[in-house]
Write a protein that holds these residues in place. Sequence first.
Motif, short mmCIF file in Angstrom:
data_model
loop_
_atom_site.label_atom_id
_atom_site.label_comp_id
_atom_site.label_asym_id
_atom_site.label_seq_id
_atom_site.Cartn_x
_atom_site.Cartn_y
_atom_site.Cartn_z
N ALA A 148 -0.24 10.46 9.90
CA ALA A 148 -0.86 9.34 9.18
C ALA A 148 -0.52 8.01 9.85
CB ALA A 148 -0.40 9.34 7.72
N ALA A 149 0.75 7.83 10.22
CA ALA A 149 1.17 6.59 10.88
C ALA A 149 0.44 6.42 12.21
CB ALA A 149 2.68 6.60 11.10
N ALA A 150 0.33 7.51 12.98
CA ALA A 150 -0.34 7.46 14.27
C ALA A 150 -1.82 7.12 14.11
CB ALA A 150 -0.19 8.80 15.00
N LEU B 114 2.20 -0.80 7.19
CA LEU B 114 1.78 0.48 6.62
C LEU B 114 2.33 1.64 7.43
CD1 LEU B 114 0.16 2.12 4.61
CD2 LEU B 114 -1.92 1.59 5.89
N SER B 115 2.20 1.54 8.77
CA SER B 115 2.73 2.62 9.60
C SER B 115 4.24 2.65 9.61
CB SER B 115 2.21 2.57 11.03
OG SER B 115 1.81 1.39 11.44
N TRP B 116 4.87 1.48 9.44
CA TRP B 116 6.34 1.43 9.29
C TRP B 116 6.76 2.27 8.09
CZ3 TRP B 116 10.94 -0.66 11.21
CH2 TRP B 116 11.98 -0.83 10.29
N GLY B 117 6.11 2.06 6.96
CA GLY B 117 6.45 2.83 5.77
C GLY B 117 6.19 4.31 5.95
N LEU B 118 5.07 4.66 6.56
CA LEU B 118 4.74 6.07 6.80
C LEU B 118 5.76 6.73 7.74
CD1 LEU B 118 0.87 5.73 7.16
CD2 LEU B 118 2.10 6.83 5.27
N VAL C 23 -4.53 9.92 2.05
CA VAL C 23 -5.12 8.77 1.34
C VAL C 23 -4.54 7.46 1.88
CG1 VAL C 23 -5.29 7.59 -0.88
CG2 VAL C 23 -5.61 10.08 -0.75
N ALA C 24 -3.22 7.44 2.12
CA ALA C 24 -2.58 6.25 2.68
C ALA C 24 -3.14 5.92 4.06
CB ALA C 24 -1.07 6.45 2.76
N ALA C 25 -3.36 6.97 4.87
CA ALA C 25 -3.94 6.77 6.20
C ALA C 25 -5.37 6.24 6.09
CB ALA C 25 -3.92 8.08 6.98
N LEU C 26 -6.12 6.75 5.11
CA LEU C 26 -7.49 6.28 4.89
C LEU C 26 -7.50 4.80 4.53
CD1 LEU C 26 -10.50 6.88 4.65
CD2 LEU C 26 -10.09 7.58 2.27
N VAL C 27 -6.54 4.39 3.71
CA VAL C 27 -6.42 2.97 3.36
C VAL C 27 -6.20 2.14 4.63
CG1 VAL C 27 -4.96 1.24 2.22
CG2 VAL C 27 -5.58 3.35 1.02
N GLY C 28 -5.34 2.64 5.51
CA GLY C 28 -5.08 1.95 6.77
C GLY C 28 -6.32 1.85 7.64
N VAL C 29 -7.11 2.91 7.67
CA VAL C 29 -8.35 2.92 8.46
C VAL C 29 -9.35 1.92 7.88
CG1 VAL C 29 -10.36 4.32 9.10
CG2 VAL C 29 -8.05 5.27 9.30
N SER D 191 0.84 -1.20 0.00
CA SER D 191 0.00 0.00 0.00
C SER D 191 0.87 1.25 0.00
CB SER D 191 -0.92 0.00 1.23
OG SER D 191 -1.79 -1.10 1.23
N VAL D 192 1.91 1.25 0.84
CA VAL D 192 2.85 2.38 0.88
C VAL D 192 3.63 2.46 -0.43
CG1 VAL D 192 4.87 3.35 2.03
CG2 VAL D 192 3.07 2.26 3.37
#
Length: 281
Positions: free
Chosen positions: A255-257, A227-231, A205-211, A172-173
């Motif tokens: 976004a990671a948080a 995902l949060s590792w990449g962010l 958008v990346a954070a939204l994907v994670g959610v 995703s990232v």
Amino acid sequence: MSTDTSTRPPAETATSRDVVRQIVVVVTAVLAIVLAAYGSGAFGGVAVSDAAGGALSATATTVAPATTAFSIWSVIYLGLVAYAIYQALPGQRAVTRHRRLGYWVAASLLLNAAWLFAAVQLGSVWLGAVVIVALLLVLARIFVILFHTASSGWVDAVVTDGTLGLYLGWVSVATVANIAAGLVDAGFDGFGFAAGFWSSVVLAVAALVGVVLAFAGRGRLAPALSLSWGLAWIAVGRLTGEPENVVAGVAAIVAAAVVLVVTIAVRVARGRVGATASLQR
């Protein structure tokens, strides 16, 4: 002590098609590992960071993760090898879960190899972006299968759910970074808006994907972790490296948080609902 087996589904019989599926997964896993080594610069190959004139390097865009982030591939590839071996065991041959996952996992491994060929050997950032979007869609399908097929125990949960979840989160990232690299390589000027603004939009958008993954997977941790590792490494790259961009760095941290907090909250809420349901029985 007697054990009631009346509610257990009958054991399925393994067929030659199951053996073929197991072999295909093993072969594609080996192919992916070899091509990944070649894509990292081993055997004289062109390294990903040097491909396409450096368009895919850690300093190419404001949403490219710092170099250290890519070490997660070692964990993912190790997990994929473990999965290939695990699903190839005789006891896993007729398991419905592996029957449903097998060729999708093989497809993801072939697309992984195709991305390396397109982006690194052909030097086409946009062809690589098309391939990685296809890979992301395949991994999304795998995620759905995982959700609808229960693991058989902790080994299956770690090797299958853990590996494929990390794979999905990281890709995703990588998809976000690859598309951004393609836009920059094509000369996109942001319509006059600052790089920090566009970076914030992309990271949102990346954070939204994670959610979405958190709610769809009911708090599964593996996708959220990668995902949060990449962010987080995007934040490191923007705050301590080049191109420096404080706005993008802060947006990546937020976004990671968000991904981690929402995933943990969904997981905790799910646990409470399960505990309440057990008490009401």
